[in-house]
Design an enzyme around this catalytic site. Structure first.
Site, PDB file in Angstrom:
ATOM      1  N   VAL A   1       0.831  -1.209   0.000  1.00 18.28           N
ATOM      2  CA  VAL A   1       0.000   0.000   0.000  1.00 18.28           C
ATOM      3  C   VAL A   1       0.864   1.257   0.000  1.00 18.28           C
ATOM      4  O   VAL A   1       0.558   2.229  -0.702  1.00 18.28           O
ATOM      5  CB  VAL A   1      -0.985  -0.017   1.197  1.00 18.28           C
ATOM      6  CG1 VAL A   1      -1.772   1.288   1.269  1.00 18.28           C
ATOM      7  CG2 VAL A   1      -1.944  -1.203   1.071  1.00 18.28           C
TER       8      VAL A   1
ATOM      9  N   CYS B   1     -10.627  -2.082   3.072  1.00 19.02           N
ATOM     10  CA  CYS B   1     -10.820  -2.136   1.610  1.00 19.02           C
ATOM     11  C   CYS B   1     -12.192  -2.681   1.200  1.00 19.02           C
ATOM     12  O   CYS B   1     -12.858  -2.120   0.311  1.00 19.02           O
ATOM     13  CB  CYS B   1      -9.732  -3.001   0.988  1.00 19.02           C
ATOM     14  SG  CYS B   1      -9.416  -4.517   1.902  1.00 19.02           S
TER      15      CYS B   1
ATOM     16  N   GLN C   1     -11.944 -11.953  -1.711  1.00 16.67           N
ATOM     17  CA  GLN C   1     -10.860 -10.977  -1.559  1.00 16.67           C
ATOM     18  C   GLN C   1      -9.504 -11.524  -2.013  1.00 16.67           C
ATOM     19  O   GLN C   1      -9.125 -12.652  -1.685  1.00 16.67           O
ATOM     20  CB  GLN C   1     -10.787 -10.533  -0.095  1.00 16.67           C
ATOM     21  CG  GLN C   1     -12.052  -9.801   0.321  1.00 16.67           C
ATOM     22  CD  GLN C   1     -12.054  -9.294   1.756  1.00 16.67           C
ATOM     23  OE1 GLN C   1     -13.059  -9.404   2.429  1.00 16.67           O
ATOM     24  NE2 GLN C   1     -10.953  -8.728   2.211  1.00 16.67           N
TER      25      GLN C   1
ATOM     26  N   SER D   1      -3.501  -9.842  -2.137  1.00 16.68           N
ATOM     27  CA  SER D   1      -2.707  -8.633  -1.879  1.00 16.68           C
ATOM     28  C   SER D   1      -3.205  -7.885  -0.652  1.00 16.68           C
ATOM     29  O   SER D   1      -2.449  -7.118  -0.054  1.00 16.68           O
ATOM     30  CB  SER D   1      -2.682  -7.710  -3.099  1.00 16.68           C
ATOM     31  OG  SER D   1      -3.997  -7.425  -3.522  1.00 16.68           O
TER      32      SER D   1
ATOM     33  N   HIS E   1     -10.593  -7.006  -5.204  1.00 17.02           N
ATOM     34  CA  HIS E   1     -11.600  -7.650  -4.361  1.00 17.02           C
ATOM     35  C   HIS E   1     -12.937  -7.634  -5.105  1.00 17.02           C
ATOM     36  O   HIS E   1     -13.283  -6.642  -5.761  1.00 17.02           O
ATOM     37  CB  HIS E   1     -11.780  -6.884  -3.055  1.00 17.02           C
ATOM     38  CG  HIS E   1     -10.670  -7.063  -2.056  1.00 17.02           C
ATOM     39  ND1 HIS E   1      -9.556  -7.839  -2.281  1.00 17.02           N
ATOM     40  CD2 HIS E   1     -10.523  -6.554  -0.805  1.00 17.02           C
ATOM     41  CE1 HIS E   1      -8.774  -7.798  -1.199  1.00 17.02           C
ATOM     42  NE2 HIS E   1      -9.339  -7.022  -0.305  1.00 17.02           N
TER      43      HIS E   1
HETATM   44  C1  2RA Z   1      -7.570  -7.884   3.497  1.00 20.78           C
HETATM   45  N1  2RA Z   1      -8.976  -6.229   4.497  1.00 20.78           N
HETATM   46  O1  2RA Z   1      -7.994  -7.945   2.334  1.00 20.78           O
HETATM   47  C2  2RA Z   1      -7.654  -6.643   4.329  1.00 20.78           C
HETATM   48  C3  2RA Z   1      -6.759  -5.577   3.833  1.00 20.78           C
HETATM   49  N2  2RA Z   1      -7.036  -4.311   4.422  1.00 20.78           N
HETATM   50  O2  2RA Z   1      -7.057  -8.802   4.066  1.00 20.78           O
END
Ligand code: 2RA
Length: 341
Positions: free
Chosen positions: A14, A131, A158, A161, A245
Site C-alpha cells: 500500500v 478495503c 478478496q 494482496s 476484491h
Molecule cells: C484484506 N482487508 O484484504 C484486508 C486488507 N485491508 O485482508
C-alpha cells in the site's frame, strides 16, 4: 507552496501504491519522505517516473514540519507513531484498523462522507476504512440516497494482496509448486490453509460470536460512515486472485427501486463505473480492475424474494480505491479545503 508529506510503511504494497497514486494525481507535495522500520532503512522506493527515495527510520524520524502523514504500517506501529506525528503538528491519514472506530477519529470515504474530514481537528488523525467496506459503500451510497437501505447481505471474494506482499508470494509459490509436485504445506506461512487452487472462508482473526474481524469491520464501518440504521451481514472469503476484491451484494430497501433506477443513479455516481450487460462477459472481473481507480458495478438485478430487493456484483482494485487512492483522495480534500497552503 506545497506540502511536506511522509509516507509510513513505504516499502509495503500500500505504501508503494500511495506514492504512485500521489505522483499520478499530481498531489501538491514539495517534499516526500519514505519512512519504514529499522530493517528497511536505506532501501530504495520510487516516487514517480524518475525519483528514488531512500527509506528513513520511522522510529527516529522527527515529524516537526511535516504537514501530512500517509500511514500504512501494521496497526500496532500506527498506534504508536500516528499520535506522535499528530502531536508534532502533522495530520495523519491512517490506513490501519487501529483508529477506525475511535469516536474522535473520522472514518472517511470521499464519495460518501467527505464532510467528516473536518473531525480531524480532534486528534489530528483521519482513518481510512477497510478495503472491502470502501468499495461496497461507494456503490451503496447513491442507492441509499434514492431508496434508503434497510439491510445488506454481502459475500466477499478478496484477493491475496490484501494480506500483504508475503501473502502474494505464498499464492505465487504454492501455484508454482503444484506443477513440480511440491506440497502446498511447504509454502504455507501466511494463510491457515492452502490458498492456491482453493478458497478460504476466513480473513483476520475470529471473534467470540464466530464472526471474523474482517466481517465485523464491514458491519461497524458501514454504520459509522453511511448510516447507523443499516444492518449488514457479511461473509468474507480469501480467493486465489492477486489484486482486486469482488463482492456479491444483496440489498433490501425501505422504498421501491427498479433495476433501471439503480443502474441510472449508479451511472451518475462519483467513483462508480457501471458495466452491466446481461449476457456472456457483460460484467467486470478482478483481472480487469487491477490498476484502475473505479468501483465497477455489474449484474444489477431484482431480488424477487423480498419486497424491495436488489443484487449487484462489484469489483475494485483493493490496493488503489481500497487503500492508497482513498487515502490520497482524503489528503487532497484536506490540502484543498482545510490546510490551505
Ligand atoms: C484484506 N482487508 O484484504 C484486508 C486488507 N485491508 O485482508
Amino acid at each position: 507552496m506545497g506540502y511536506k508529506v511522509a509516507v509510513v510503511g513505504a516499502t509495503g504494497n500500500v505504501g508503494r501504491e500511495m506514492m504512485q497514486t500521489m505522483f499520478e494525481r499530481k498531489f501538491p507535495a514539495d517534499e516526500v519522505i519514505a519512512l519504514a522500520s529499522h530493517r528497511s532503512v536505506g532501501k530504495e522506493v520510487s516516487y514517480g517516473d524518475d525519483q528514488i527515495l531512500k527509506c528513513q527510520d520511522l522510529a527516529t524520524f522527527d515529524f516537526k514540519g511535516t504537514d501530512i502523514v500517509l500511514s500504512s504500517p501494521g496497526a500496532s506501529v500506527s498506534a504508536e507513531f500516528s499520535p506522535k506525528a499528530a502531536a508534532a503538528g502533522a495530520v495523519v491519514v491512517d490506513n490501519t484498523s487501529h483508529f477506525r472506530m475511535d469516536p474522535d477519529v473520522p472514518l472517511v470515504v470521499p464519495e460518501v462522507n467527505p464532510e467528516a474530514i473536518a473531525g480531524y481537528k480532534k486528534k489530528g488523525i483521519i482513518a481510512n476504512p477497510n478495503c472491502s467496506t470502501i468499495q461496497m459503500l461507494v456503490a451503496l451510497k447513491p442507492l441509499h440516497d434514492l431508496a434508503t437501505i434497510k439491510r445488506v447481505v454481502v459475500a466477499t471474494y478478496q484477493s491475496v494482496s490484501g494480506g500483504g506482499k508475503a501473502a502474494m508470494d505464498e499464492l505465487f509459490n504454492q501455484t508454482k509448486g503444484v506443477y513440480v509436485n511440491q506440497s502446498a504445506e511447504e509454502n504455507r506461512k501466511v494463510f491457515t490453509k492452502q490458498i492456491a487452487f482453493n478458497v478460504i472462508p476466513h480473513i483476520d482473526k475470529f471473534m467470540d460470536d464466530g464472526m471474523t474481524k474482517e466481517e465485523w469491520k464491514m458491519v461497524v464501518e458501514t454504520k459509522k460512515i453511511l448510516d447507523a440504521n443499516i444492518e449488514v451481514c457479511a461473509s468474507c472469503v480469501r480467493v486465489p486472485v492477486f489484486i482486486g476484491h469482488s463482492e456479491m451484494v444483496n440489498v433490501e430497501f425501505v422504498k421501491g427501486i427498479s433495476e433501471d433506477e439503480a443502474r441510472n443513479v449508479l451511472r451518475e455516481a462519483p467513483g462508480v463505473t457501471v458495466i452491466d450487460h446481461h449476457k456472456d462477459g457483460g460484467y467486470v472481473t478482478p483481472a480487469e480492475c487491477a490498476g484502475e481507480d473505479a468501483v465497477f458495478v455489474s449484474r444489477i438485478r431484482k431480488d424477487p424474494t423480498v419486497k424491495n430487493g436488489l443484487n449487484f456484483w462489484c469489483v475494485s482494485d483493493n490496493l488503489r480505491k481500497g487503500a492508497a487512492l482513498n487515502t490520497v483522495q482524503i489528503a487532497e480534500i484536506l490540502a484543498s479545503d482545510y490546510l490551505g497552503k
